[in-house]
Design an enzyme around this catalytic site. Sequence first.
Site, PDB file in Angstrom:
ATOM      1  N   TYR A 115     -11.241   1.084  13.276  1.00 36.80           N
ATOM      2  CA  TYR A 115     -11.072  -0.338  13.587  1.00 36.80           C
ATOM      3  C   TYR A 115      -9.988  -0.546  14.639  1.00 36.80           C
ATOM      4  O   TYR A 115     -10.197  -1.232  15.648  1.00 36.80           O
ATOM      5  CB  TYR A 115     -10.727  -1.101  12.308  1.00 36.80           C
ATOM      6  N   PHE A 172      -6.281 -10.893  -4.722  1.00 40.39           N
ATOM      7  CA  PHE A 172      -5.397 -11.576  -5.661  1.00 40.39           C
ATOM      8  C   PHE A 172      -6.065 -12.796  -6.296  1.00 40.39           C
ATOM      9  O   PHE A 172      -6.007 -12.985  -7.509  1.00 40.39           O
ATOM     10  CB  PHE A 172      -4.107 -12.006  -4.953  1.00 40.39           C
ATOM     11  N   ASP A 209      -0.973   2.269   5.812  1.00 40.29           N
ATOM     12  CA  ASP A 209      -0.832   0.842   5.524  1.00 40.29           C
ATOM     13  C   ASP A 209       0.442   0.316   6.196  1.00 40.29           C
ATOM     14  O   ASP A 209       1.528   0.858   5.962  1.00 40.29           O
ATOM     15  CB  ASP A 209      -0.740   0.624   4.015  1.00 40.29           C
ATOM     16  N   PRO A 210       0.354  -0.721   7.046  1.00 38.55           N
ATOM     17  CA  PRO A 210       1.554  -1.217   7.726  1.00 38.55           C
ATOM     18  C   PRO A 210       2.581  -1.756   6.736  1.00 38.55           C
ATOM     19  O   PRO A 210       2.233  -2.433   5.761  1.00 38.55           O
ATOM     20  CB  PRO A 210       1.018  -2.340   8.618  1.00 38.55           C
TER      21      PRO A 210
END
Length: 310
Positions: A146, A192, A272-273
């Site tokens: 991506y 969430f 993961d940032p």
Amino acid sequence: MRILITGSAGFVGSHLVERFLNEGHTVIGVDNYISGQVSNTDLFREHPRFTFIEADVSHGIPYTGDSLDWVMHFASPASPPHYQQFPVETLMVGAQGTQNGLELAHAHGAGFFLASTSEVYGDPHVHPQPETYWGNVNPIGVRSCYDEAKRYAEAITMAYHRSRGVNTRIIRIFNTYGPRMRPDDGRVITNFVHQALRGEPLTVYGDGSQTRSFQYIDDLVEGISRLMMVEYHEPVNLGNPDEFMMIELAKVVEDVFVNNIQMVSIPLPLDDPKQRKPDVELARKLLGWSPNISLQKGLNLLSPHLKNDQ
């Protein structure tokens, strides 16, 4: 105007279709439903100024109608579960799909509008991230299909502008949410709120100290509309600079949706940032734009749509 939108059945694409039809424009939607939803097309199928073409734009855009004013390239899986499920297709739509859209715009003398992403910044060493930051991206990691697809898409868009005179626009979209997101989207707000509505514990990656910034869809669409009217060809960040740790987001979700939420920690995904926050000063100066919808207000706007789906 006559506007062709790739990815018209996707989350952002469907909101653009709605905006442009409401403004009186003619819209041609194109999607192959790899991550878009048929229900999003069905919202507009009977509209007299909407036409839908089911096609994979990586292999070509089979449009043979009247002259276009804009080609807007919003086709691509955009959440980690989807683009990691379809890595080759994601790279293809960022590369060949972008070029096919540029060729179509060039042939029609139309503007070309590219939806890029904050993922071009990778796991950033600069915070917040301005458009001048070149990023810190793993070119062979699990997210690279991506990240690198969008970086290439930006490069070829600028090449068509510089060498062939195509009237281009590029936006870098930061985390955006709102109605019509897929329940299996896999991004944190979707996870969430659906977990909260089902009474399940919220899954927090790591210790929950990583940050994100969340933009409501209406703010994004407004920014897109304003950029179309301005002659500017380099990337523009569109996002909400209010920054939240994941444990802070969980508290806001609890306030809006359900009390006494439990949380469970799971390992961080690869690459993961740790931080993500847009510098939107360029959009403020260029477009007179800034996000108007806070996270609390946006979740309250989203809530009835999700509860109706339960």
